[in-house]
Design an enzyme around this catalytic site. Structure first.
Site, PDB file in Angstrom:
ATOM      1  N   ARG A  77      11.496  47.184  56.989  1.00 30.79           N
ATOM      2  CA  ARG A  77      11.870  47.798  58.456  1.00 30.79           C
ATOM      3  C   ARG A  77      11.058  47.113  59.448  1.00 30.79           C
ATOM      4  NH1 ARG A  77      12.646  54.203  57.170  1.00 30.79           N
ATOM      5  NH2 ARG A  77      14.906  54.065  56.546  1.00 30.79           N
ATOM      6  N   LYS A 133      22.279  49.250  55.086  1.00 30.26           N
ATOM      7  CA  LYS A 133      22.918  49.696  56.012  1.00 30.26           C
ATOM      8  C   LYS A 133      24.008  48.989  56.752  1.00 30.26           C
ATOM      9  CE  LYS A 133      19.721  53.524  57.136  1.00 30.26           C
ATOM     10  NZ  LYS A 133      19.179  54.415  58.162  1.00 30.26           N
ATOM     11  N   GLU A 148      21.363  61.969  45.336  1.00 27.42           N
ATOM     12  CA  GLU A 148      22.023  60.603  45.813  1.00 27.42           C
ATOM     13  C   GLU A 148      22.740  59.518  45.023  1.00 27.42           C
ATOM     14  OE1 GLU A 148      18.930  59.250  48.727  1.00 27.42           O
ATOM     15  OE2 GLU A 148      19.163  61.169  49.837  1.00 27.42           O
ATOM     16  N   ASN A 204      17.534  50.889  61.489  1.00 28.50           N
ATOM     17  CA  ASN A 204      16.503  50.276  60.656  1.00 28.50           C
ATOM     18  C   ASN A 204      17.146  49.609  59.362  1.00 28.50           C
ATOM     19  OD1 ASN A 204      17.305  52.673  59.530  1.00 28.50           O
ATOM     20  ND2 ASN A 204      15.342  53.955  59.813  1.00 28.50           N
ATOM     21  N   TYR A 212      23.199  63.088  55.273  1.00 26.68           N
ATOM     22  CA  TYR A 212      22.191  63.258  56.341  1.00 26.68           C
ATOM     23  C   TYR A 212      22.301  65.008  56.847  1.00 26.68           C
ATOM     24  CZ  TYR A 212      21.326  58.225  56.729  1.00 26.68           C
ATOM     25  OH  TYR A 212      20.786  56.972  56.253  1.00 26.68           O
ATOM     26  N   HIS A 223      18.091  52.226  53.696  1.00 24.34           N
ATOM     27  CA  HIS A 223      17.932  53.930  53.429  1.00 24.34           C
ATOM     28  C   HIS A 223      17.261  53.804  51.877  1.00 24.34           C
ATOM     29  CE1 HIS A 223      18.255  58.034  52.287  1.00 24.34           C
ATOM     30  NE2 HIS A 223      18.794  57.558  51.036  1.00 24.34           N
TER      31      HIS A 223
END
Ligand code: UDP
Ligand code: MG
Length: 134
Positions: free
Chosen positions: A104, A11, A128, A114, A51, A117
């Protein structure tokens, strides 16, 4: 022994904090291979799709802010039981439940930021990978 592919995404917070190398090292140390990688700027459209299970939550605007604050690094990770294996390596979603020793648990002090993903099922991994790598 089942060789699987899963979708992993570092992220914006992970990229901004300079943790790409640390996180990729842990994935490789586990025995998994990075078989594709792509730096991307995500837009609202793809994030609403990715999401979809969270768009009704009061914190969704903050997820959008966080996930569009800079580039992400999308990865296809391959290895034995890689879908569940990556989830274990990543640690729990909620920061207070993410055990030390997990990615994490070791690098994140907030649920929103966090840092990583990973697909939560084999079915979603396929969806995905298609979504982000075409
Ligand atoms: N998230 C959040 N607050 C919550 C739940 C989730 O900010 O109460 C964020 C968090 O960054 C999480 C992402 O939304 O990683 C997606 O949530 P999901 O439940 O799919 O967790 P994950 O699969 O990432 O562990
Ligand atoms: Mg999820």
């Amino acid at each position: 022994m089942e060789i699987q592919k899963t979708y992993v995404m570092l992220k914006p917070t992970c990229v901004q904090r300079g943790l790409i190398g640390e996180v990729i090292s842990r994935i490789e140390r586990k025995g998994y291979k990075i078989i594709d990688a792509k730096m991307m700027y995500l837009n609202e459209e793809i994030l609403r799709e990715h999401y979809a299970h969270l768009t009704d939550k009061p914190f969704f605007p903050q997820i959008l802010d966080n996930m569009t604050s800079g580039p992400v690094l999308g990865l296809i990770v391959e290895g034995r039981n890689a879908v569940v294996g990556m989830r274990i390596l990543m640690g729990a979603t909620k920061f207070e439940e993410a055990a030390a020793g997990t990615i994490r648990g070791d690098y994140a002090s907030s649920t929103r930021e966090n840092i990583i993903h990973g697909s939560d099922s084999l079915e979603n991994a396929e969806i995905e990978i298609k979504r982000f790598f075409g």
